[in-house]
Design an enzyme around this catalytic site. Structure first.
Site, PDB file in Angstrom:
ATOM      1  N   LYS A   1       0.799  -1.290  -0.015  1.00 28.67           N
ATOM      2  CA  LYS A   1       0.138   0.155  -0.110  1.00 28.67           C
ATOM      3  C   LYS A   1       0.895   1.356  -0.011  1.00 28.67           C
ATOM      4  CE  LYS A   1      -3.993  -2.562   2.118  1.00 28.67           C
ATOM      5  NZ  LYS A   1      -4.801  -2.658   3.013  1.00 28.67           N
TER       6      LYS A   1
ATOM      7  N   PHE B  82     -16.072   3.070   7.382  1.00 29.27           N
ATOM      8  CA  PHE B  82     -14.501   3.523   6.949  1.00 29.27           C
ATOM      9  C   PHE B  82     -14.229   3.306   5.488  1.00 29.27           C
ATOM     10  CE2 PHE B  82     -14.790  -1.283   7.396  1.00 29.27           C
ATOM     11  CZ  PHE B  82     -14.328  -1.774   6.190  1.00 29.27           C
TER      12      PHE B  82
ATOM     13  N   ARG C 158       2.010  -7.303   8.731  1.00 29.29           N
ATOM     14  CA  ARG C 158       1.280  -6.222   9.137  1.00 29.29           C
ATOM     15  C   ARG C 158       1.939  -5.617  10.582  1.00 29.29           C
ATOM     16  NH1 ARG C 158      -4.328  -8.709   6.711  1.00 29.29           N
ATOM     17  NH2 ARG C 158      -4.280  -7.616   4.711  1.00 29.29           N
TER      18      ARG C 158
ATOM     19  N   ASN D 218      -2.797  -0.731   7.194  1.00 26.54           N
ATOM     20  CA  ASN D 218      -2.457  -1.957   7.477  1.00 26.54           C
ATOM     21  C   ASN D 218      -1.214  -2.468   6.578  1.00 26.54           C
ATOM     22  OD1 ASN D 218      -4.037  -2.689   5.379  1.00 26.54           O
ATOM     23  ND2 ASN D 218      -5.171  -4.097   6.379  1.00 26.54           N
TER      24      ASN D 218
ATOM     25  N   HIS E  88      -2.145  -5.764   1.413  1.00 25.31           N
ATOM     26  CA  HIS E  88      -3.445  -6.510   1.080  1.00 25.31           C
ATOM     27  C   HIS E  88      -3.195  -7.793   0.373  1.00 25.31           C
ATOM     28  CE1 HIS E  88      -7.304  -6.845  -0.906  1.00 25.31           C
ATOM     29  NE2 HIS E  88      -6.735  -7.360  -1.908  1.00 25.31           N
TER      30      HIS E  88
END
Length: 212
Positions: A20, A66, A114, A124, A127
């Site tokens: 990410k 969220f 993570r 986190n 993915h």
């Protein structure tokens, strides 16, 4: 009484991994962990998604509290998408990732990715696809040009090996034993390339003009 050993099963899965935006700078060390964990990185690309693309990717999360923060986070910068392959890739990658909440991961799975790279429940770091069907959908999303063919397993895999692989491999291993080279792996690799039954063969046709 003779014990019959079951024939080995061949079953390779693919899953999608995302590094990410907030941990893209850790890309190299994360990829090193992936490779050391027995995964093959089949495809890889760096890209930046728009908020709309993020909304489509996480469509199953639509309507959750969220969701707006998730799409904003995932579109905040470049990310790295990878197709990972190995035996039981989906479950092994989820295990390597740890719990989705990085705070919880640090308590219960301190050595997970993570726990090491994530910040909290939203940020986190990485993915992973939750199932084989999700992996296929997500891989097509991130790699629209990829061809996802069904991977043979069980009897189909054995039939494929018996028909297309074993005859040539057996001949190569027989030649290897006769030759006994100093570097058997390189020798066998070269032999298989040279004796590949599917290797294109050029045929030179002599025309009438060439006879004269």
């Amino acid at each position: 009484m003779e014990t019959l050993m079951p024939e080995p099963q061949i079953f390779v899965e693919r899953t999608l991994a995302l590094i990410k935006p907030d941990v893209v700078d850790k890309e190299e060390e994360i990829e090193e962990v992936i490779l050391q964990s027995g995964f093959l990185i089949v495809q890889r690309r760096k890209l930046q998604l728009s908020p709309e693309q993020c909304s489509n990717f996480y469509a199953d999360q639509y309507g959750k509290v969220f969701f707006p923060n998730l799409t904003a986070y995932m579109s905040s910068g470049p990310l790295v998408a990878m197709v990972l392959a190995r035996y039981c890739a989906v479950s092994y990658w989820k295990e390597l990732l740890g719990p989705s909440n990085s705070t919880k991961a640090r308590r219960t799975h301190p050595h997970s990715l993570r726990a090491i790279y994530g910040t909290d429940d939203l940020r986190n770091a990485l993915h992973g696809s939750v199932s084989i069907s999700s992996a296929e959908r997500e891989i097509r999303f991130m790699f629209p040009e990829v061809i996802l063919e069904p991977i043979p397993a069980g009897q189909r895999a054995r039939d494929y090996l018996n028909l297309h692989v074993k005859p040539t491999l057996l001949a190569g291993l027989t030649a290897l034993c006769k030759e006994k080279p100093a570097d058997p792996m390189t020798w066998l690799a070269d032999w298989l390339i040279e004796h590949n039954p599917n290797k294109p063969r050029l045929q030179h046709q002599i025309t009438e003009g060439e006879h004269q």
